[in-house]
Design an enzyme around this catalytic site. Structure first.
Site, PDB file in Angstrom:
ATOM      1  N   VAL A   6      -5.306  -1.784   4.445  1.00  0.00           N
ATOM      2  CA  VAL A   6      -5.458  -0.503   3.741  1.00  0.00           C
ATOM      3  C   VAL A   6      -5.663  -0.727   2.243  1.00  0.00           C
ATOM      4  CG1 VAL A   6      -4.422   1.748   3.274  1.00  0.00           C
ATOM      5  CG2 VAL A   6      -4.088   0.680   5.500  1.00  0.00           C
ATOM      6  N   ARG A  41       2.576 -10.605  -1.820  1.00  0.00           N
ATOM      7  CA  ARG A  41       3.657 -11.520  -1.490  1.00  0.00           C
ATOM      8  C   ARG A  41       3.241 -12.954  -1.789  1.00  0.00           C
ATOM      9  NH1 ARG A  41       5.722  -9.727   4.090  1.00  0.00           N
ATOM     10  NH2 ARG A  41       3.512 -10.067   4.373  1.00  0.00           N
ATOM     11  N   LYS A  52       5.222   4.565   6.622  1.00  0.00           N
ATOM     12  CA  LYS A  52       5.827   5.566   7.501  1.00  0.00           C
ATOM     13  C   LYS A  52       7.279   5.261   7.822  1.00  0.00           C
ATOM     14  CE  LYS A  52       2.509   3.714   9.010  1.00  0.00           C
ATOM     15  NZ  LYS A  52       1.156   3.206   9.316  1.00  0.00           N
ATOM     16  N   GLY A  87      -3.760   8.753   9.266  1.00  0.00           N
ATOM     17  CA  GLY A  87      -4.872   8.219   8.480  1.00  0.00           C
ATOM     18  C   GLY A  87      -5.651   9.276   7.753  1.00  0.00           C
ATOM     19  N   ILE A  89      -6.774  12.209   8.634  1.00  0.00           N
ATOM     20  CA  ILE A  89      -6.582  13.645   8.899  1.00  0.00           C
ATOM     21  C   ILE A  89      -5.535  14.205   7.943  1.00  0.00           C
ATOM     22  CG2 ILE A  89      -6.171  15.397  10.664  1.00  0.00           C
ATOM     23  CD1 ILE A  89      -6.419  13.297  12.789  1.00  0.00           C
ATOM     24  N   GLU A 122      -0.645  -2.649  13.747  1.00  0.00           N
ATOM     25  CA  GLU A 122       0.355  -3.112  12.787  1.00  0.00           C
ATOM     26  C   GLU A 122       0.603  -4.595  13.034  1.00  0.00           C
ATOM     27  OE1 GLU A 122       1.929  -1.286  10.439  1.00  0.00           O
ATOM     28  OE2 GLU A 122       1.008   0.628  10.982  1.00  0.00           O
ATOM     29  N   ASP A 157       5.759   3.640  15.529  1.00  0.00           N
ATOM     30  CA  ASP A 157       4.861   4.158  14.496  1.00  0.00           C
ATOM     31  C   ASP A 157       4.640   5.659  14.694  1.00  0.00           C
ATOM     32  OD1 ASP A 157       2.649   3.533  12.375  1.00  0.00           O
ATOM     33  OD2 ASP A 157       1.603   4.625  13.956  1.00  0.00           O
ATOM     34  N   LYS A 175       5.819   8.879  12.100  1.00  0.00           N
ATOM     35  CA  LYS A 175       4.897   9.943  11.689  1.00  0.00           C
ATOM     36  C   LYS A 175       5.398  11.311  12.144  1.00  0.00           C
ATOM     37  CE  LYS A 175       0.949   6.824  11.785  1.00  0.00           C
ATOM     38  NZ  LYS A 175      -0.088   6.241  12.660  1.00  0.00           N
ATOM     39  N   GLY A 210      -7.441   1.903  10.413  1.00  0.00           N
ATOM     40  CA  GLY A 210      -8.553   1.171   9.820  1.00  0.00           C
ATOM     41  C   GLY A 210      -8.512   1.266   8.311  1.00  0.00           C
TER      42      GLY A 210
END
Lengths: 396, 396
Positions: free
Chosen positions: B16, B40, B97, B126, B128, B182, B193, B197, B295
Site C-alpha cells: 500500500v 523496518r 485495521k 480499500g 470503497i 496479508e 481482517d 473492519k 491491492g
C-alpha cells in the site's frame, strides 16, 4: 454540530414531500420539525394534519422558520424559492433536477455570496449518495468516468418489458401508479430527467458545467418489439444510460441514450426502480453504487440525509470547480451504435463514419456502425420524431 | 481548504505504501509530497529514490513534516505512531485495521483532546468509501444492517475455487503473489481482517464499539471439497461475510463467518479481490457499494482520498456515538446454519436449538439447523481446530 432546532418551511407535498413527512414522523426527531407546508392547491383533501398554505410569503416571513426544503415539480417556481432562500441566508435542500441543471452555476455563486448551503443529493439517484461521494471522495485527477442508470421510472419500464414481457403502455401506467414516474412521463422516458442528473453529477465529478441543450439526449420511447428481439438475441438488455467520460487530452464527452448492456456488466442486473452508478478511476478501477432511485420513502430519506448534513454545517465545496486544468467539453467522439429504421430516408438522416453490418427484411431494417456524438446531437430532434431507434452498442 | 502544502512522513513501504507513492507520483500533486519514509529494514534494496530512515524520531523531529501516514503491518508499532502523531497535533491517516479495532475508542478521545484528525477510510474495504458514507449519509435511526465481503484476499481465493476449480493452496499462493493477501494469511482466511473492519464499520454505522474477542469469528480454512459440492448443488457459493444488524429492542448482532449465498444476491457476483457492502435501512431498503478491496493502487488511492479530505479539514464527527439511545450488543440470536462434521463428538460440541436436516454417508456428514451466536462464540476456538465447517444458510 448546530444545536439549533430546524424548523422547516416545506414547498411541495407530492410523493417526495409526503415521504419526507412520513420519515420524519417515524423517527420522531427532536431536532427537525416541519413547521409549514406551501402547496399549489390548498383545497385538495389531505390525510395529514399540518399547517398548509398556498402563499410562499407566509413561509419566508415566519421568523421561526430557519430552513427551506423545496420539493416541487415546477422548475421556475423552484428556482425562485431556492434563490429567495439563499438570499435570505436560509439553508435550503432542493430536489428539483431540472432547475439545478439550468441554474447550478448561479446557485453556486449565491451560496458563496450569502455564505449559505444548498444541498441536493436527493436530486440525483434518490437514495444513493452519489453527489456527496463524487464531491468528497473521488479525486478529480484519478476519476475517468461516471456512467449509470439515473432514472428509476424508465428502468422500471425496461425491467417490466424485458423480464415480464409487459407492453410499454402497461409498464408506464404501472410506474405512474406506483409513484415512480414524474408527472410528465416524457421527462423519464425521453431521457430528460437522466440528463439533468448527469449535468449535476458532472459538476461534482469533473468541475465542469455543460448546459442541457449541448448534450445528446435520447430516450426509450421509440423502442419497438424488433429492438427488444434484437437485444434478447444478443443476450443483452437496453438500459437508459447517462454517461460522462474523460477522454484523451483532458476532454469530456457526455450523453444520455439507451445502451445494449451485456450480462457481465453490473448495470445489467439493476432492476425495477433501482439506480446504479459505475465510477471508474485510474487506480481504483471501478466502483459500483446501487440503490433505490425513486419513490417517496427512499427519496424522502435522502432529503433527510441532506437536512441532517446541514445540521452538521455541511456544504458542498465544489472543489473541482477550482481546478486550474478543467476539462473541456467535446462532442467530437465516435462510438458503435445499433440503428433501427423504417425507410432509406431515415438512414440518410444520419452520417455514419462507417457501417459494419446491415440487415434488411420485409418488416425490419437496421445497421450497426460508428457515428459521432456531434452528428447525433445535430439530428436529435429529428430522430425523436421518426420511426427509428438508436442505442449505443459497445463491443464487450 | 487548507492551503498549506502537506509534507508527509510515511511509515511503511509495503504494497500500500508503494501504491500511494506511485499514485502521488502519477498525479504530480503540488499540494502533497512524501518527505520521508520510515521502514523496518533500511538496507532492503528499493527501486524508488526517497529519503528512507529506520528511525521514527527522524520523522517526528522533522519540523517540515506536517502530516503522518501510517501503513505498517505491526499493530503495536502502528498504535504508538498514531498516538504519538495525534499528541503532537499532527493529522494522521492509518491503514491498520487491527490496531484501530483494538484502540479506536482511545483514538477517538485523543482526536478530541488534541483537536487533530485521524482518518482511516482506506482501512475498511480499500477503495470503497464505506466509513465516510456511514458517518455522513446513513442516519442511525434509519439504518438496520451492514453486511458484506470485507476481505479481498479470501474472496479472491473463494472465486478461484468456485469459478476455476483451483485448489485452496494454489489459490492462496496466487493471492499472495498478486499482493492481495496479508503477510500472515490467517488474518485473511480465518476472518480476522474482516472482523477488524466490521468493528470499525459498526462504530461508524451504529456508534457502538464492540471488542474483537466478543464477536463470533470463523473463516474459510476448514472448507473442503464436500462443502464446495454442497454449495454448488444448492446453486449457492460460500462467501466470507461480515455482518452487523439491528434486531428488535435496539440490540445489535455481529458476526464474521462464511455464508451460503444464492444467485439472486448482489454479493454472489462479487468476484476476485473485490469487496461489496450491502447497507439496509428502514426507508431506502437496500444499497450496494462495490469496488476493489485490496491491492496497492486501489488502497493507495483510498489513502490519497483520506489525505485530500484532511487538506479540506475533514474529520470524522462520530455523530452516532453521541446518540442517547445507543444499541446494546447481544449474541442472543439464533439463525440457520450448515454444519459439516467428521464424528459424533464434533456434532455434540455444538448445542443446536433444532435440527431440520441430517445427512450421513460413508465419507461425509452434515446437519442443517438453528444455533445461537452465543453458542457458536462459546466453541469458536474448538471449531477451528476440528475437521468441521460451519456456514450461515439463510432461507431465501
Amino acid at each position: 454540530m448546530n444545536t439549533k432546532k430546524l424548523q422547516i418551511g416545506l414547498f411541495g407535498f407530492g410523493t417526495v414531500g409526503n415521504g419526507l413527512y412520513d420519515v420524519l414522523k417515524r423517527i420522531e426527531s427532536s431536532n427537525v420539525e416541519i413547521r409549514r407546508i406551501c402547496v399549489r392547491d390548498i383545497n385538495k383533501p389531505r390525510t395529514v394534519k399540518a399547517l398548509f398554505t398556498d402563499n410562499a410569503d407566509e413561509i419566508f416571513s415566519d421568523p421561526e422558520i430557519n430552513f427551506i426544503v423545496e420539493l416541487i415539480d415546477d422548475a421556475d417556481a423552484a428556482y425562485d424559492i431556492v434563490k429567495r432562500a439563499l438570499m435570505k441566508r436560509l439553508p435550503v435542500v432542493s430536489g428539483n433536477k431540472k432547475m439545478l441543471a439550468r441554474h447550478i452555476e448561479e446557485l453556486i455563486d449565491l451560496q458563496r455570496q450569502y455564505n449559505t448551503a444548498l444541498l441536493y443529493d436527493a436530486s440525483a439517484c434518490g437514495s444513493i449518495p452519489v453527489i456527496r461521494n463524487l464531491e468528497e471522495y473521488y479525486d478529480n485527477d484519478l476519476l475517468t468516468s461516471v456512467k449509470g442508470i439515473l432514472n428509476g421510472s424508465s428502468n422500471f419500464i425496461l425491467s417490466k418489458i424485458f423480464n415480464e414481457k409487459m407492453s410499454y403502455p402497461a409498464a408506464l401506467k404501472l410506474a405512474q401508479d406506483l409513484g415512480f414516474a414524474e408527472s410528465n412521463p416524457s421527462l423519464d422516458i425521453d431521457g430528460w430527467d437522466s440528463l439533468f442528473k448527469l449535468i449535476i453529477i458532472t459538476v461534482h465529478a469533473f468541475g465542469l458545467y455543460v448546459a442541457p441543450e449541448q448534450i445528446f439526449t435520447y430516450g426509450i420511447s421509440n423502442m419497438n418489439d424488433d429492438d427488444i428481439r434484437f437485444a434478447t438475441e444478443k443476450e443483452r438488455r437496453f438500459k437508459l444510460i447517462g454517461h460522462v467520460e474523460k477522454i484523451d487530452g483532458n476532454r469530456l464527452i457526455m450523453s444520455v441514450m439507451p445502451q445494449l448492456i451485456s450480462r457481465e456488466k453490473y448495470i445489467y442486473s439493476v432492476e425495477d426502480e433501482f439506480n446504479g452508478v459505475v465510477i471508474k478511476g485510474l487506480f481504483y478501477d471501478k466502483q459500483f453504487m446501487f440503490g433505490r432511485g425513486a419513490g417517496g420513502y427512499p427519496t424522502g430519506s435522502a432529503v433527510l440525509s441532506d437536512i441532517t448534513a446541514c445540521l452538521y454545517n455541511y456544504k458542498y465545496e465544489y472543489k473541482k470547480r477550482n481546478d486550474s486544468q478543467l476539462p473541456t467539453y467535446t462532442t467530437d467522439h465516435s462510438f458503435r451504435v445499433y440503428y433501427r429504421y423504417t425507410d432509406a430516408e431515415d438512414l440518410a438522416l444520419v452520417h455514419f463514419d462507417s457501417i459494419s453490418e446491415s440487415y434488411i427484411s420485409d418488416t425490419n431494417k437496421y445497421v450497426i456502425g460508428y457515428v459521432s456524438l456531434s452528428e447525433l446531437h445535430r439530428v436529435q430532434e429529428e430522430l425523436r420524431h421518426r420511426n427509428v431507434f438508436i442505442a449505443a452498442y459497445p463491443r464487450d
